[in-house]
Design a protein around this motif. Structure first.
Motif, PDB file in Angstrom:
ATOM      1  N   ILE A 120      40.911  36.408  28.641  1.00  0.00           N
ATOM      2  CA  ILE A 120      42.381  36.939  29.349  1.00  0.00           C
ATOM      3  C   ILE A 120      42.410  38.296  29.339  1.00  0.00           C
ATOM      4  O   ILE A 120      43.617  38.842  30.837  1.00  0.00           O
ATOM      5  CB  ILE A 120      43.643  35.906  28.852  1.00  0.00           C
ATOM      6  CG1 ILE A 120      43.356  37.068  27.095  1.00  0.00           C
ATOM      7  CG2 ILE A 120      43.635  34.486  29.101  1.00  0.00           C
ATOM      8  CD1 ILE A 120      45.036  35.810  26.909  1.00  0.00           C
ATOM      9  N   VAL A 123      41.869  39.785  32.966  1.00  0.00           N
ATOM     10  CA  VAL A 123      43.129  39.292  34.164  1.00  0.00           C
ATOM     11  C   VAL A 123      44.625  40.107  33.792  1.00  0.00           C
ATOM     12  O   VAL A 123      46.260  39.500  34.053  1.00  0.00           O
ATOM     13  CB  VAL A 123      43.513  37.428  34.297  1.00  0.00           C
ATOM     14  CG1 VAL A 123      42.018  36.587  34.556  1.00  0.00           C
ATOM     15  CG2 VAL A 123      43.802  37.086  33.355  1.00  0.00           C
ATOM     16  N   ASP A 126      46.633  40.721  36.686  1.00  0.00           N
ATOM     17  CA  ASP A 126      47.318  40.014  37.302  1.00  0.00           C
ATOM     18  C   ASP A 126      49.070  39.206  36.971  1.00  0.00           C
ATOM     19  O   ASP A 126      49.076  39.171  35.014  1.00  0.00           O
ATOM     20  CB  ASP A 126      46.097  38.862  38.039  1.00  0.00           C
ATOM     21  CG  ASP A 126      45.049  40.046  38.463  1.00  0.00           C
ATOM     22  OD1 ASP A 126      44.777  41.357  39.111  1.00  0.00           O
ATOM     23  OD2 ASP A 126      44.029  39.508  38.125  1.00  0.00           O
ATOM     24  N   ALA A 128      49.842  35.971  35.368  1.00  0.00           N
ATOM     25  CA  ALA A 128      49.853  34.358  35.456  1.00  0.00           C
ATOM     26  C   ALA A 128      51.330  34.107  34.840  1.00  0.00           C
ATOM     27  O   ALA A 128      51.707  34.279  34.137  1.00  0.00           O
ATOM     28  CB  ALA A 128      48.815  35.049  34.447  1.00  0.00           C
ATOM     29  N   TRP A 211      54.159  38.825  33.744  1.00  0.00           N
ATOM     30  CA  TRP A 211      52.675  37.201  33.225  1.00  0.00           C
ATOM     31  C   TRP A 211      54.344  36.514  32.124  1.00  0.00           C
ATOM     32  O   TRP A 211      55.845  36.920  32.098  1.00  0.00           O
ATOM     33  CB  TRP A 211      52.436  37.653  31.340  1.00  0.00           C
ATOM     34  CG  TRP A 211      51.519  37.582  32.213  1.00  0.00           C
ATOM     35  CD1 TRP A 211      50.551  38.582  32.777  1.00  0.00           C
ATOM     36  CD2 TRP A 211      49.902  37.530  30.813  1.00  0.00           C
ATOM     37  NE1 TRP A 211      49.313  38.552  33.341  1.00  0.00           N
ATOM     38  CE2 TRP A 211      49.374  38.058  31.884  1.00  0.00           C
ATOM     39  CE3 TRP A 211      49.429  37.123  30.367  1.00  0.00           C
ATOM     40  CZ2 TRP A 211      47.495  37.550  31.701  1.00  0.00           C
ATOM     41  CZ3 TRP A 211      48.791  36.348  29.181  1.00  0.00           C
ATOM     42  CH2 TRP A 211      47.469  37.265  29.958  1.00  0.00           C
ATOM     43  N   GLN A 283      49.325  34.575  40.374  1.00  0.00           N
ATOM     44  CA  GLN A 283      47.269  34.368  40.379  1.00  0.00           C
ATOM     45  C   GLN A 283      46.677  33.802  39.119  1.00  0.00           C
ATOM     46  O   GLN A 283      46.185  32.490  40.084  1.00  0.00           O
ATOM     47  CB  GLN A 283      46.437  35.992  40.499  1.00  0.00           C
ATOM     48  CG  GLN A 283      47.158  36.572  42.022  1.00  0.00           C
ATOM     49  CD  GLN A 283      46.031  37.389  41.662  1.00  0.00           C
ATOM     50  OE1 GLN A 283      46.238  38.609  40.950  1.00  0.00           O
ATOM     51  NE2 GLN A 283      44.824  37.851  42.456  1.00  0.00           N
ATOM     52  N   TRP A 284      47.239  33.247  38.911  1.00  0.00           N
ATOM     53  CA  TRP A 284      46.691  32.684  37.234  1.00  0.00           C
ATOM     54  C   TRP A 284      47.510  31.519  36.513  1.00  0.00           C
ATOM     55  O   TRP A 284      49.290  32.471  36.344  1.00  0.00           O
ATOM     56  CB  TRP A 284      45.654  33.244  36.342  1.00  0.00           C
ATOM     57  CG  TRP A 284      45.113  34.304  37.163  1.00  0.00           C
ATOM     58  CD1 TRP A 284      45.251  35.719  36.986  1.00  0.00           C
ATOM     59  CD2 TRP A 284      43.760  34.425  37.598  1.00  0.00           C
ATOM     60  NE1 TRP A 284      44.402  36.744  38.435  1.00  0.00           N
ATOM     61  CE2 TRP A 284      43.663  35.466  38.707  1.00  0.00           C
ATOM     62  CE3 TRP A 284      42.735  33.242  37.808  1.00  0.00           C
ATOM     63  CZ2 TRP A 284      41.917  35.992  39.636  1.00  0.00           C
ATOM     64  CZ3 TRP A 284      41.329  33.143  38.306  1.00  0.00           C
ATOM     65  CH2 TRP A 284      41.614  35.010  39.240  1.00  0.00           C
ATOM     66  N   ILE A 286      47.621  30.088  33.067  1.00  0.00           N
ATOM     67  CA  ILE A 286      46.006  30.427  31.178  1.00  0.00           C
ATOM     68  C   ILE A 286      46.695  29.418  30.845  1.00  0.00           C
ATOM     69  O   ILE A 286      48.048  29.053  30.102  1.00  0.00           O
ATOM     70  CB  ILE A 286      47.094  31.628  30.413  1.00  0.00           C
ATOM     71  CG1 ILE A 286      46.791  32.596  31.979  1.00  0.00           C
ATOM     72  CG2 ILE A 286      45.774  31.979  29.421  1.00  0.00           C
ATOM     73  CD1 ILE A 286      47.167  34.185  31.423  1.00  0.00           C
ATOM     74  N   ILE A 319      40.920  29.337  32.212  1.00  0.00           N
ATOM     75  CA  ILE A 319      42.533  29.516  33.140  1.00  0.00           C
ATOM     76  C   ILE A 319      42.048  29.063  35.003  1.00  0.00           C
ATOM     77  O   ILE A 319      40.757  29.066  34.638  1.00  0.00           O
ATOM     78  CB  ILE A 319      41.825  31.821  33.604  1.00  0.00           C
ATOM     79  CG1 ILE A 319      41.529  31.955  31.909  1.00  0.00           C
ATOM     80  CG2 ILE A 319      42.214  31.864  34.644  1.00  0.00           C
ATOM     81  CD1 ILE A 319      41.174  33.575  32.031  1.00  0.00           C
ATOM     82  N   PRO A 321      43.247  29.464  38.665  1.00  0.00           N
ATOM     83  CA  PRO A 321      43.119  30.405  40.199  1.00  0.00           C
ATOM     84  C   PRO A 321      44.224  28.905  40.490  1.00  0.00           C
ATOM     85  O   PRO A 321      43.927  27.933  40.256  1.00  0.00           O
ATOM     86  CB  PRO A 321      42.192  29.970  40.729  1.00  0.00           C
ATOM     87  CG  PRO A 321      40.695  29.689  40.152  1.00  0.00           C
ATOM     88  CD  PRO A 321      41.717  29.149  39.111  1.00  0.00           C
ATOM     89  N   ILE A 322      45.789  29.949  40.884  1.00  0.00           N
ATOM     90  CA  ILE A 322      46.365  29.432  40.874  1.00  0.00           C
ATOM     91  C   ILE A 322      46.789  28.578  42.451  1.00  0.00           C
ATOM     92  O   ILE A 322      46.894  27.721  42.591  1.00  0.00           O
ATOM     93  CB  ILE A 322      47.983  30.318  41.688  1.00  0.00           C
ATOM     94  CG1 ILE A 322      49.098  30.288  41.988  1.00  0.00           C
ATOM     95  CG2 ILE A 322      47.445  31.089  43.253  1.00  0.00           C
ATOM     96  CD1 ILE A 322      50.304  29.038  40.804  1.00  0.00           C
TER      97      ILE A 322
END
Length: 395
Positions: A120, A123, A126, A128, A211, A283-284, A286, A319, A321-322
């Motif tokens: 992780i 990312v 980004d 998340a 996050w 974007q993510w 997790i 992970i 992707p959104i």
């Protein structure tokens, strides 16, 4: 004259009774237990002394670190007006240090973390959302530890936690940082989701958060398992034992509020107008699975007192992707159920083998040992105590 015993019959004085086997066994076991107790006494005594010393240090640590954090936040209020982004950056660094101190309590007790699955760190810059299974209060401490080496993740993180934590010693720090305390219970659910939506709009991007940590099960495994299984049986849903069926309400609110662009291209979320031009929004997802050896979770008392033998907690990441995550309520609920069915399989495999299975496309599962820098821990602890001394002299 004395009577002469008959031939072949022993004299009464010469008769012997065989020893009682059960009595001898009981005496032997009692002696063994006593010997073990005597041998363990010094170890148990040292364990008690060590626990008291750790508790005393933890109390002192809190008495200097938390008030110092509050004092720094107060004197930095002018900076908050002049340069809000810089203020929240500094606040986030101090917040990370505080969580690092909590992590160090477990680290020095030998409670370490082994990480599995995807890395992780890739990312960490980004936005998340972490979806985590929940077994005990030690889950939070474990995350505080294993996320310390992921750049500024901890500094820019927002936690969703039970409202009871608001009344702990760390509650005021979480309030300042902008964490959200959610009240559990069906009667509070709709109101809490509305409050969460408003909280995200007012605090997430305005404080440069990246996050969010969410426990979708809504409580500890031991407390929710029976209810979850009854619900699953009634509604023909997967029957789970290592996790419980997740609730989708908070996840849906978060996704709808933080996804940068809706399908029609317009900004999503009340604070999207503040979204930095370089940011791509959320974007993510997790998917995070925490596993303890022998399915014996660590609680906060153990983390503080250190009376449990050194333990390695295992954390698995996957992970998504959104763009692969549905936003519609029914589809999102189904997607979440699928994630927790996967968690069930991951944990079953771990409890059987002591390791997580390899990721798709890989022949072997690769683990990574998470480490903390002893020098870094020493520096932040020293800063906390020096700050406490400074504020004491000042006041």
């Amino acid at each position: 004259m004395t009577a002469t015993p008959r031939r072949g019959t022993p004299a009464p004085a010469l008769r012997s009774r065989p020893p009682s086997a059960p009595a001898e066994k009981d005496r032997t076991e009692s002696n063994v237990r006593m010997a073990m107790t005597l041998e363990e006494a010094p170890w148990l005594g040292w364990l008690l002394v060590k626990a008291l010393m750790r508790f005393a240090f933890m109390v002192a640590n809190n008495l200097v670190a938390i008030p110092s954090y509050i004092c720094y936040v107060i004197i930095l209020q002018p900076l908050r007006v002049l340069d809000s982004k810089r203020f929240w950056y500094i606040e986030g660094i101090m917040y990370k240090w505080l969580l690092g101190m909590v992590a160090s309590w477990g680290w020095y007790a030998g409670y370490t973390v082994m990480e599995w699955g995807e890395d992780i760190k890739a990312v960490s810059k980004d936005e998340a959302v972490m979806l985590v299974n929940h077994q005990a209060t030690g889950d939070v401490c474990t995350l505080m530890m294993c996320l310390q080496d992921k750049g500024l993740v901890v500094a820019q993180m927002m936690w969703l936690m039970d409202h009871i934590f608001k009344y702990t010693n760390f509650g005021i720090v979480s309030l300042v940082h902008g964490d959200f305390f959610i009240r559990q219970g069906r009667s509070y659910r709709d109101q809490q989701l509305l409050l969460l939506k408003k909280h995200l709009e007012n605090n997430y991007r305005s404080r440069d958060r990246k996050w969010i940590v969410l426990f979708p099960e809504g409580g500890f495994l031991r407390k929710r398992r029976e209810t979850s299984q009854a619900f699953a049986k009634k509604n023909n849903l997967p029957f789970l034992t290592n996790v419980t069926l997740p609730r989708s309400g908070a996840t849906k609110i978060i996704l709808n509020a933080l996804v940068a662009q809706q399908k029609n291209g317009s900004p999503a979320g009340g604070d999207a107008k503040e979204l930095d031009s370089k940011s791509k929004g959320l974007q993510w997802i997790i998917d995070t699975t925490i596993a303890y050896p022998k399915a014996e979770p660590i609680d906060i008392q153990t983390w503080i007192l250190g009376y449990r033998k050194p333990t390695v907690t295992h954390v698995h990441y996957r992970i998504f992707p959104i763009k692969d995550v549905p936003l519609e309520t029914d589809d999102l609920t189904t997607w979440l159920y699928q994630r927790f069915v996967e968690k069930e399989d991951l944990l079953s495999h771990f409890y059987e083998t002591g390791a997580f299975p390899p990721s798709k496309g890989h022949k072997e599962a690769v683990s990574r040992e998470m480490t903390l820098s002893n020098m870094w821990i020493f520096l932040i602890q020293s800063f906390a105590f020096l700050s406490g001394y400074m504020w004491l002299l000042f006041w």
